[in-house]
Each structure stands twice: as structure tokens, then as C-alpha cells.
Design a protein around this motif. Structure first.
Motif, short mmCIF file in Angstrom:
data_model
loop_
_atom_site.label_atom_id
_atom_site.label_comp_id
_atom_site.label_asym_id
_atom_site.label_seq_id
_atom_site.Cartn_x
_atom_site.Cartn_y
_atom_site.Cartn_z
N THR A 127 0.82 -1.20 0.00
CA THR A 127 0.00 0.00 0.00
C THR A 127 0.86 1.26 0.00
O THR A 127 0.33 2.36 -0.06
N GLY A 159 0.06 -7.96 7.34
CA GLY A 159 -0.98 -8.31 6.38
C GLY A 159 -2.20 -7.47 6.68
O GLY A 159 -2.08 -6.39 7.28
N CYS A 160 -3.37 -7.97 6.29
CA CYS A 160 -4.57 -7.20 6.60
C CYS A 160 -5.70 -8.13 7.00
O CYS A 160 -5.73 -9.30 6.66
N ALA A 161 -6.62 -7.57 7.79
CA ALA A 161 -7.86 -8.27 8.15
C ALA A 161 -8.97 -7.30 7.87
O ALA A 161 -9.00 -6.22 8.45
N ASP A 162 -9.88 -7.66 6.97
CA ASP A 162 -10.95 -6.74 6.57
C ASP A 162 -10.38 -5.37 6.22
O ASP A 162 -10.90 -4.33 6.65
N ASN A 163 -9.28 -5.37 5.47
CA ASN A 163 -8.63 -4.13 5.02
C ASN A 163 -7.95 -3.32 6.12
O ASN A 163 -7.46 -2.23 5.86
N LYS A 206 -2.31 -5.01 9.66
CA LYS A 206 -2.07 -5.59 10.98
C LYS A 206 -0.72 -6.27 11.04
O LYS A 206 -0.10 -6.55 10.01
#
Lengths: 118, 833
Positions: free
Chosen positions: A42, A66-70, A73
Motif C-alpha cells: 500500500t 498483512g490485513c484483516a478486513d482491510n 495488521k
């Protein structure tokens, strides 16, 4: 004319190339350990405390991001507790929070402000 | 506009305001809140988090603006000192007066301080407000030994806080014979006590504190049995007493154990004055939990807004699940009921420190109560069963193990048999019928979508395991095949992804995510794909170091305290004296703890991240290679000494083990792989407990597969018997590649085998009879992996870019200054966390 408009005190932490792409590394500022993350996908950078509040281990910089629901994290390598890189809240449903710090990139260097938390 | 005064701005007083505003808006009532504390209401339930870094602001129920926005006049630092019931006014300590039409007493409770000599000494505290905690924090800095009077929930939390503040010794002093006497029976308390002692607390039971000793400040406690302890700080947490002083002053009736006496509308003896929360006494009972207080707030708020349709308070279920320090504790219904009124089913595991007790009706039909310590996974299911008076399954004990035994379908059938009205999520009041309808109508395949569609599971989250099971059972009943997809970023199973990556010859995680995934990945899909890539190409994994699991990322095993352990490969467990000496020298030089592993090699613990390359450089120079102890990869091939020395040995098991280990070293798989070779049927290498095991026979070798030691031991099954070495290796090649291609992430061969439809016959068909026609392909793929093998540590040490990654800080060469060791038996151990 020389009034200080910007109150944030930036500290030069490391070169941008010191932090792996889509990963993190630790820097030492004074006696503080700060985890710096280079979220290449990003184009964003994040800085948090290096200590995982769960077992009080200096480890988060070695965690996978990474990401969780955008929400971007980091996952603690020890017990996979995950924390938002934006505001430090625990995303795996437990009552922990980590500190996050302002960070900026200039001329190939990473600057962090540890005086005031975000 | 009617005037409402709320006396007390704790959690319940706040909740009342929130509920009243949401029901009536801001123009029906004029609300004034009088709070004694200096700040607005905060979350007292999570008060202890103030010690773990939360600020007073983080704990606020609502910020100050919230009161303003809703036109509530909040006055903090205002203690109500009297009520004039005739003039309908309340008086505060600073001489102000306020009129009311309705007065809501939410004054809460105060800690009960027993009549002990010396409670006025410095260093003696209670545990109720943020101010209390601030004082404890300040005093605790100079304290070495601490104690807590009261072994209930709050007392234990306070004790944990003292431990966390770094006190060397912390006592919990309980007057009763056991901890948490109101929630737990004797055996449950004993298990809890063991758990707490493991954390470092010293528990004193049956102790009646007589005096707090010391001059101005506390220095210890003496007890009625003449014993005494030293203590520089004391927290008293011996229960609560309702804040009902106003009752005597203005002539309101009190309950038998204190508190404003209320009826089922929560009215005190004066109908325009209500009492809610811990200051109310309903049917002689004071509820010291927050949930009943919220229920009371709901009843009063509702009745003030809709007096024509009154709600009533009818007592409250006191079942609770608590995350205590270090362990989970829950109690449901009546935890203590005994024969002849009930029959009990008890499960006690002193090893894992688990205690579970079910109290069922004498006819075995209904659940009356339960106690759970150490494992509360089944709490949601049990609570539903209790609250809805659901008929128990034929073997009620299955309630205890339902989630553990995945094979047992009893649990899932049982869920399907629940009536539609059965409440699954009590926070959002969602019943089973609504969830099943949503699954049907929206063709839901995952729990998150259930949560979005029905709101079930969005409150405390306790029913999530039930949602998962209900979803699986409903889909299975409908004949839907549930795919085990990787995570939210990849809508594929591991096997599907494996094939996609193989066919498209993809090499990087980012390419794969861009083509087949969404979002930015996570700690589940990154290592899973890293493992697939390694199993396809066997390239150096540090080329993509940030997708590797921690151990793989630094080619070493992360241990408690943040240091690493190092395991060089010792194939078959055979090692020369010279190499042994090198290991000893390296361990000595870098201050490492050494231990022989279960896989016949030597583990060196306590290595700093920065030291890893230098340690490996020395090991490699002495002829060692990476042991891959850190990877989901082939670990060791254990061997017995075999026919070269053993009187019974049939063949040379050591040579075969070394050959096998060298063949498959560095092979990465969905999970770790362990193997063994035994030289005769006595099986000293324990090959039948390994992922694959070879045992010598008179005519050749027997090949066993899919065994497991560890948490769930399972005997390996015989794949082929009396085969020669070459055939044996051929079958192992095929077997391993077939497993690598088809298993879910982090699935050992035994678990994979248990899910394999057709069992050993099918596996034999694929591996030996080549029923799928892939045998040759599998062998070829294995050959590629074997020929691509390089010692990754050698590469890491010799390649400056890789070697440079082993730095703890990137802006200084310092090692982690927080690493600490403690001495033990002439070696070191990691500091306890």
C-alpha cells in the motif's frame, strides 16, 4: 518568523532500505525499541512498540504483516495475537493495545516521533 | 419536561442514561447526573487493564461530549448527601439542591473492609476506583512483598496486578477453605489454585487476618492462628457493601443485607425513587455483577418511557464466564446442587489443570448447573442448554468433550436437534431458527457472513464456536460440501492453490496474491504459500523472507524470551567425537544451553539473533548442515544401532536412516515430517510413531506410514511389507509428494490420513498400484526437490545480503538488551514470562 509551527520532534531512525518490503525490523531510539513496518503493497509505513503486550516479549518487528478486513495488521510470532498497525488495537479479540507512533519518509530515511503517540 | 436525577455515574448509572436517551430522545426528560468521582463513568469491569497500559480515558464508557450532545447535565465531584422526599429535592455535599420528579439511585457499592486492626496504615488499599489503582501503582514501586485479602474474582485480579508490577512475592489470603467459594466447589478451587501457584502466587486458605503490623506503614500481617507474613503493601478485596447511607437519612426501606429495598419495578419504598445496580436489594439479594445492573437499567428506562406497558425485573441468571488470570473459569445455574436433587458428572484432569462438573436432573434430562475451570470452550452450548431447558443428549457427558472429538458427530447432531427457539446468541437475542434461515436464504458458507446477516456472535463472541458447528451441521445436512479455504485472502483450498501455482509456474507470493487472491495477505496464507513454493521449487526461502513463519524467517527456532535455538543435522543420530567436540565448543563460546532432543540430535538454546550467522559459520566449517528444526520440513530420521553392533539386528538400520535423511533433508511440507528406521521387530527406533517408519524383516523392510507421537498418538499403518530398499524409497517418494500435494496447511500425515476417504486401501492403490496414474509424476517432482537441495544456512552465511538480515536492530549492532537468562543446573534457562 522562526516560530516552530511543527511540534512533532522527528528522529532519524534508519534508512528505508533497512526495512524489508512488506515486513518489519526493529530500531533502537534511546532506550526504546520500536518496530518499523514497510507495507510496500500500500506504500504505507508504520511504527509501533516492539513489545507484544501479551507475554511482554520484544518481538513484534519480527511478526508477519498483512490485513484483516482491510485493516493493516501485524501478527505476533509467539501466539499469533494480531494488532492494527493504524491504531494498535488487538484484532484477535483480546484487551491489549500497542502504542503506535507517527512516522514519515524523507530522502530515503525513516523518521519517527516517539514523544506523542498517534 | 419531567426532571430525572441520576445519583451515581458508574457503569449502571451511565447505562441507564444511554438506554433512556435511545428510547426517549432528548426532549422528553431533563436529565441531571450527580457523580461522586472526579471523572465520568468508566468500565470498572476492565479496571485492571489500567495496569497493563490503558489510560483512564480508554476506560471511559463515553466521553464527556456524549453527555453534552445528549443534553445531560453531568456534574462530577458531586456527592448526594440527603434527599428531601416531600420537596422532591436532593442535596449535595457542596450545599447545592436539585429538584426531581424521578430520582434514580445508582450509587453502587463500596469495598467491604473487615474489622482488622491497622487498616488505616499507609500501604493498605482497596480496589475499586482509578484513584485506588493510582495509589497502588505509586506505592507498589517500592514494595517487594505484597498481599491481598480476599480470594474472590477481584482479589485474584488485584494479586495479578501486584505480580505484574514486579513484586517478588504475592500472597492471596482467603478466609474460607477455598478460592472463589461462591462460584467454585472444592475440587474446582484446587485446580484453580494450582494454576495460580504456577503463576507465582502464594495462596493462604483458612486464614483469619488479625492485625496489620508496622509503624506508620504496613510491614506485615498476623493471623489468628499465630502465624504471620511480611508484606509491604496490602489490597483488601473482601467483598462489597451497598452504598445505601441515604436510606437511613431519608427513611427509605433497606434489604436484609443492606441496599435500597426495591420491588419488581425497581421502585424503592418511595414510588418516585428507583434504585438500580449494586445499591438495590431485590428479594433480599444484592447483585454484584454488571449484567443484572444493566437489566435493571433497562427495566426502569423502559417503564419511564412507556408506563402503559411495564416491564418487570424478575431476578437474573448469574451464570458467568470469566477470563481469570492464566485460566478460564465459568459457572452456570446452580453450581453446587448435589444428590438427591441432582446427579453430577465430573471430569478432572490434574495434569492439564482442567475441572468440569455438570449437575443434571435425577432423570438425566436437564442441566441444572455447571462449573468449568481451565477449559470453558463449551460454556455457550451449556448455557443455552440450561437457559432453554433443552433436553440433554443421551450421553450428557458428551457436552464436555463435544468440540474435542472431531470424529464424534454427536455434538453436531445435537445442535440440529435443538428447537428453533433455542437462543444461540444471548447478547443479540438471535435464536437457532433465525440463523438457519439466514444460512439458507443467503447461502452462507462462513461464520463471518452469519455474523453480518444476523448479528449473532457480535457481542461477547462466546457463541462463535456454536455458530461454526451449526453452520457445518446445517450445510452437511443439506449436502453442501464445505471447502476448507485458506483465509479471507484466498478463496481456495491449499490443494487447489498448489495446483494453480504449479500449473502457472508462479514463484512469488505477490504474483500469486495478485492473480488468485485479494487484500494484502496475512499470517495464515503467507506461510502456507511459502510452504507450497518450497515444496514445488525448493529454492532458498529467504529470497522471500517476510512471508516465512518466524522460525523459517531466521532459520532458527524462536524460544521464550526472544532468543533462538540451533540444531545442526546429525543424520540417523550418528556423530563423530570430533563433531561432538565442535558442538560443545560452539555452545560454550556463545553461552548456549545444550540438550539432547527426542530426534537424536543436539539442540543449543539461547542464541541471540545477531550471533546466528557466526554460530552457523563455525558449525558449517566443521562439516555440519542445517537440521531444519525450524521448518515445516523433514526433521530427523531416528535409528536404532542396527546389525553393525546389535546382537538382534537384522539389517544395518543406521546406514539406511542416514541415506533416507540425506535424501529428504530440506524437504518442506504442509507440516513437519519425522521418520525412523528400526533394525528388527523390537523397534527401538519407534518407527511406528513416525510420519513414515521402516522396520527390518527377515526378507527386507516393512514400510509404515502416517503415525504420530505428540498430543494425539497414533500408530502408523503398514503400507508395504518385505520390500527391498529401492522399492521402499520409491514408495516413500510417492507417499510424501502425494501428501505434500493434497494436505491442508499445518496438517500432519496422521490427520491427513484420517480424513482420507478410502483409508489405507485407497492410499495403497495410489502409491503402490498407481490407480491415479500419477506415480511417475510424483517421483519426478521429488527428484527435482532432491537435486535442488542446498544447505540454506551455508547460503545464508556466504551471501552478504542474506547474512545482513540477521540483525536485531537495523540502526545499531547491539543485541536485544532485554534478553535475560537465569541459572539452572550449571546451565542457563530463559527468564519466565
Amino acid at each position: 518568523m522562526n516560530e516552530v509551527l511543527e511540534q512533532t520532534k522527528w528522529i532519524k531512525a534508519c534508512r528505508t532500505t533497512d526495512i524489508p518490503e512488506n515486513g518489519g525490523a526493529a530500531v533502537k531510539i534511546g532506550n526504546e525499541q520500536i518496530a518499523v513496518f514497510n507495507f510496500t503493497r500500500t506504500g504505507k509505513w508504520y511504527a509501533t512498540q516492539n513489545e507484544c503486550p501479551h507475554k511482554k516479549q520484544m518481538i513484534l518487528s519480527r511478526g508477519m504483516i498483512g490485513c484483516a478486513d482491510n485493516i493493516p495488521k501485524v501478527a505476533c510470532p509467539f501466539h499469533k495475537k494480531t494488532f492494527s498497525l493504524e491504531n494498535g488495537t488487538c484484532l484477535s479479540g483480546e484487551d491489549y493495545t500497542i502504542k503506535t507512533f507517527p512516522i514519515k519518509i524523507e530522502n530515503g530515511y525513516v523518521y519517527i516521533s516517539i514523544n506523542d503517540e498517534v | 419536561m419531567k426532571k430525572i436525577i441520576v445519583a451515581g455515574n458508574g457503569m449502571v448509572g451511565y447505562k441507564f442514561c444511554e438506554k433512556l436517551i435511545s428510547k426517549s430522545g432528548t426532549d422528553k426528560f431533563q436529565i441531571t447526573v450527580l457523580g461522586e468521582e472526579p471523572r465520568p463513568a468508566y468500565d470498572r469491569v476492565h479496571l485492571s487493564e489500567y495496569f497493563s497500559g490503558k489510560t483512564a480515558n480508554d476506560l471511559l464508557m463515553a466521553k464527556e461530549d456524549w453527555y453534552k450532545q445528549n443534553q445531560i447535565n453531568l456534574l462530577t465531584n458531586h456527592t448526594v448527601t440527603n434527599i428531601d422526599r416531600f420537596k422532591k429535592t436532593v442535596h449535595t455535599h457542596n450545599g447545592k439542591k436539585y429538584n426531581y420528579d424521578y430520582l434514580i439511585l445508582a450509587t453502587g457499592s463500596a469495598p467491604f473492609v473487615p474489622n482488622i486492626q491497622g487498616t488505616d496504615k499507609e500501604g493498605v488499599f482497596v480496589y475499586r476506583t482509578i484513584e485506588d489503582l493510582e495509589m497502588i501503582k505509586a506505592w507498589g514501586k517500592k514494595a517487594k512483598t505484597g498481599s491481598v485479602i480476599g480470594g474472590g474474582l477481584l482479589g485474584l485480579e488485584a494479586a495479578k496486578a501486584l505480580l505484574d508490577m514486579g513484586l517478588q512475592k504475592v500472597y492471596v489470603i482467603e478466609f474460607a477453605q477455598r478460592l472463589m467459594p461462591r462460584q467454585l466447589d472444592e475440587k474446582a478451587s484446587a485446580i484453580l489454585q494450582k494454576q495460580l501457584e504456577k503463576l507465582g502466587l502464594t495462596i493462604l486458605l483458612n486464614k483469619n487476618t488479625r492485625t496489620i503490623t508496622g509503624n506508620q506503614a504496613i510491614n506485615g500481617l498476623t493471623f489468628s492462628d499465630e502465624s504471620s507474613i511480611e508484606s509491604d503493601i496490602l489490597i483488601i478485596s473482601a467483598g462489597i457493601k451497598a452504598r445505601d447511607e441515604l436510606a437511613d437519612k431519608c427513611g427509605l426501606e433497606k434489604g436484609p443485607r443492606g441496599g435500597f429495598k426495591v420491588n419488581h419495578l425497581l421502585q424503592t419504598s418511595d414510588p418516585s425513587i428507583y434504585a438500580i445496580g449494586e445499591c438495590a436489594s431485590y428479594e433480599g439479594m444484592i447483585y454484584g455483577l454488571v449484567a443484572p445492573g444493566y437489566d435493571m437499567a433497562e427495566v426502569v428506562a423502559h417503564n419511564l418511557c412507556q408506563p402503559e406497558q411495564t416491564k418487570t425485573f424478575n431476578g437474573c441468571d448469574l451464570s458467568t464466564k470469566l477470563k481469570l488470570i492464566g485460566t478460564d473459569v465459568a459457572s452456570i445455574g446452580n453450581p453446587f446442587i448435589e444428590e438427591p436433587d441432582a446427579k453430577t458428572i465430573v471430569y478432572e484432569d490434574k495434569h492439564k489443570l482442567i475441572y468440569q462438573r455438570l449437575n443434571i436432573t435425577a432423570d438425566g434430562k436437564y442441566l441444572l448447573g455447571a462449573i468449568l475451570v481451565g477449559d470453558t470452550e463449551q460454556y455457550g452450548m451449556m448455557l443455552q442448554t440450561y437457559l432453554n431447558k433443552i433436553v440433554l443428549p443421551q450421553n450428557p457427558e458428551n457436552l464436555l468433550f463435544a468440540n474435542k472429538a472431531t470424529e464424534s458427530s454427536d455434538n453436531k447432531n445435537y445442535l440440529l436437534n435443538l428447537p428453533d427457539e433455542a437462543l444461540i446468541c444471548s447478547c443479540e437475542s438471535v435464536n437457532k431458527g433465525a440463523i438457519c434461515r439466514a444460512i439458507d436464504e443467503h447461502q452462507i458458507q462462513d461464520v463471518n457472513t452469519i455474523k453480518k446477516c444476523t448479528k449473532a456472535g457480535t457481542g461477547c463472541g462466546g457463541c462463535t464456536p456454536m455458530l461454526k458447528d451449526l453452520l457445518a451441521a446445517t450445510l452437511k445436512a443439506k449436502g453442501v460440501y464445505l471447502r476448507n479455504i485458506l483465509c479471507e485472502h484466498f478463496n481456495y483450498t491449499r490443494q487447489e492453490l498448489f495446483d494453480l501455482i504449479r500449473i502457472n509456474r508462479l514463484h512469488t507470493y505477490d504474483d500469486i496474491l495478485n492473480r488468485f487472491g485479494r487484500g494484502h495477505g496475512c499470517e495464515v496464507c503467507k506461510p502456507a504459500i511459502a510452504s507450497i513454493l518450497a515444496s514445488l521449487y525448493n529454492d532458498n526461502i529467504l529470497k522471500q523472507d517476510t512471508i516465512q513463519d518466524t522460525n523459517d524467517r531466521f532459520l532458527a527456532n524462536l524460544q521464550k524470551g526472544g532468543t533462538y535455538s540451533v540444531v545442526p543435522r546429525i543424520p540417523g543420530g550418528e556423530i563423530t567425537p570430533d563433531k561432538l567436540i565442535v558442538i560443545g565448543q560452539v555452545a560454550k563460546k556463545y553461552g548456549l544451553y545444550t540438550k539432547i532432543t527426542g530426534g537424536q540430535r543436539i539442540d543449543m538454546f539461547g542464541a541471540h539473533l545477531n550471533d546466528l550467522p557466526a554460530i552457523w559459520e563455525e558449525l558449517i566449517n566443521a562439516g555440519f548442515e542445517s537440521g531444519h528444526a525450524y521448518g515445516k520440513a523433514l526433521r530427523t530420521v531416528k535409528s536404532c544401532v542396527g546389525s553393525t553392533w546389535c546382537r538382534f539386528g537384522l539389517h544395518d538400520s543406521v546406514s539406511f536412516a542416514i541415506e533416507i535423511e540425506n535424501r529428504y533433508k530440506g524437504l518442506r511440507a504442509p507440516h513437519k515430517i519425522k521418520a525412523a528406521v528400526s533394525g528388527c521387530v523390537r523397534e527401538c527406533a519407534e518407527a511406528q510413531s513416525k510420519d513414515f517408519g521402516i522396520i527390518a524383516t527377515e526378507k527386507g523392510w516393512n514400510l509404515y506410514v502416517c503415525g504420530n507421537g505428540g498430543a494425539k498418538p497414533q500408530h502408523a499403518v503398514l503400507l508395504a511389507s518385505d520390500i527391498d530398499k529401492e522399492t521402499c524409497i520409491k514408495y516413500i517418494d510417492r507417499f510424501l509428494m502425494f501428501y505434500i500435494r493434497t494436505a491442508d496447511p499445518l496438517t500432519r500425515t496422521a490427520t491427513w490420513f484420517n480424513k482420507l476417504e478410502g483409508g489405507i486401501e485407497y492410499l495403497r492403490d495410489v502409491i503402490i498400484n498407481d490407480s491415479l496414474g500419477i506415480a511417475e509424476e510424483l517421483e519426478k517432482e521429488m527428484q527435482i526437490l532432491i537435486s535442488n537441495y542446498k544447505c540454506e544456512w551455508k547460503e545464508a552465511v556466504e551471501t552478504p545480503e542474506i547474512r545482513n538480515k540477521f540483525r536485531y536492530f537495523v540502526n545499531t549492532d547491539e543485541k536485544d538488551p532485554t534478553v535475560q537468562f537465569e541459572p539452572m543446573r550449571d546451565q542457563i534457562k530463559a527468564k519466565e514470562w
